[in-house]
Scaffold this active site. Structure first.
Site, PDB file in Angstrom:
ATOM      1  CG  HIS A 114      29.676  49.913  51.672  1.00  0.00           C
ATOM      2  ND1 HIS A 114      30.677  49.171  52.251  1.00  0.00           N
ATOM      3  CD2 HIS A 114      30.162  50.278  50.468  1.00  0.00           C
ATOM      4  CE1 HIS A 114      31.715  49.111  51.432  1.00  0.00           C
ATOM      5  NE2 HIS A 114      31.419  49.764  50.349  1.00  0.00           N
ATOM      6  CE  LYS A 126      33.346  53.353  52.602  1.00  0.00           C
ATOM      7  NZ  LYS A 126      34.609  52.589  52.546  1.00  0.00           N
ATOM      8  CE1 TYR A 172      35.425  48.175  51.062  1.00  0.00           C
ATOM      9  CE2 TYR A 172      36.973  49.650  52.115  1.00  0.00           C
ATOM     10  CZ  TYR A 172      35.956  49.427  51.220  1.00  0.00           C
ATOM     11  OH  TYR A 172      35.486  50.475  50.474  1.00  0.00           O
ATOM     12  CG  ASP A 189      37.134  54.876  52.944  1.00  0.00           C
ATOM     13  OD1 ASP A 189      36.179  55.572  53.335  1.00  0.00           O
ATOM     14  OD2 ASP A 189      36.992  53.874  52.200  1.00  0.00           O
TER      15      ASP A 189
END
Ligand code: NAD
Length: 278
Positions: free
Chosen positions: A107, A74, A49, A44
């Site tokens: 997200h 996402k 990120y 994931d």
């Protein structure tokens, strides 16, 4: 690895490897390599990120066949919209060095920058995602941090019902209303921060149950997540913990203990997505 079947008929590994705050470069690369080596098959990540490139490299270097892997990323808050979603997806896919993605999620439902028009922005992004499914670029699409009113709004225009909703869920963090809603629509519920971001490790109830079952607090928390039918995404960059977080399948929590864990208090709850400042 156990799997769940989604409302589109496809399966998803019932445990995912979390990578939020796993630093781009060696840290996340080594963590993902280790995770894949010891048996995780579901990773994931998210554009937000900032580690998709290193994860892409780790996936490639693992040598594991693409069809054995399950990769999620996402759509971030700066790309809610039709063209924006298409461009953001293309960039994520390129960074991950993949030909297709298993699961793509919106997200956040209601980013601060589009709070006056999130309904239309989500509808447009979703339409782009539906087209990418039709083109074979994405296998399944879903959402993250959506509450009931965000779901209802999306379903007014969606032709594909989200396969997944990824929300904050852990012992002491139980979002009853949206959990019931997703169960009713057969939407797989993924649990982010399933270990309570560290807060559970000193909780007396969790410590007592870890002792009782001869397991660690992390393992008991993950067993609780499965007992609820959730799909937990534990994150670690430490080899021993990456291994530990896979080893909970044999824990059979009693009904009483499941209820005691659900009733835990004193753990930070979920954010209100309509009020976050990002
Ligand atoms: P988590 O609950 O997985 O906790 C991670 C923390 O626990 C880390 O600091 C780690 O050092 C520690 N830890 C991990 N295993 C341990 C063990 N066995 N023993 C002791 N300590 C241990 O928290 P998280 O990273 O916030 O959430 C997990 C994943 O969920 C993320 O990495 C990300 O993939 C996803 N996520 C999604 C969203 C979203 O908005 N969709 C938000 C946050 C996280």
């Amino acid at each position: 690895m156990k799997t769940y079947t989604m409302n589109n008929g496809l399966t998803i590994p019932a445990l995912g490897f979390g990578t939020y705050l796993s630093k781009d470069g060696d840290e996340v690369y080594n963590a993902v390599r280790k995770a894949l080596e010891v048996g995780y098959r579901h990773i994931d990540t998210a554009a937000f990120y900032g580690n998709e490139e290193s994860i892409g490299r780790a996936i490639k270097d693992s040598g594991i066949a693409r069809e054995e892997l399950y990769i999620t990323t996402k759509l971030w808050n700066d790309a809610h919209g039709y063209e924006e979603a298409k461009a953001a997806f293309a960039l994520s896919l390129e960074k991950l060095q993949l030909d297709y993605l298993d699961l793509y999620l919106i997200h956040w439902p209601n980013p601060a920058g589009i709070r006056d028009r999130w309904q239309a922005a989500n509808a447009d992004a979703w339409r782009a995602m539906e087209e990418l499914v039709a083109e074979g670029k994405i296998r399944s699409i879903g959402v993250s941090n959506f509450m009931v009113h965000h779901m209802d709004e999306l379903l007014k225009t969606a032709t594909i019902v989200p396969a997944v909703n990824q929300i904050r869920l852990a012992p002491g963090v139980y979002q009853e209303e949206i959990v019931a809603y997703c169960r009713e629509k057969n939407i797989v519920i993924e649990a982010w921060s399933p270990l309570g971001r560290g807060e559970l490790f000193t909780h007396p109830t969790m410590l007592a149950l870890a002792e009782k079952y001869g397991k660690t607090v992390a393992q008991v928390a993950l067993a609780w997540s499965w007992a609820q039918g959730f799909l937990p995404l534990p994150k670690s960059v430490t080899d021993s913990r990456i291994v530990e977080n896979l080893d909970f399948e044999d824990i059979a929590l009693s009904e009483e203990d499941i209820a005691a864990i659900t009733a835990i208090t004193g753990v930070t709850g979920a954010y209100n997505p309509d009020e976050v400042n990002f």
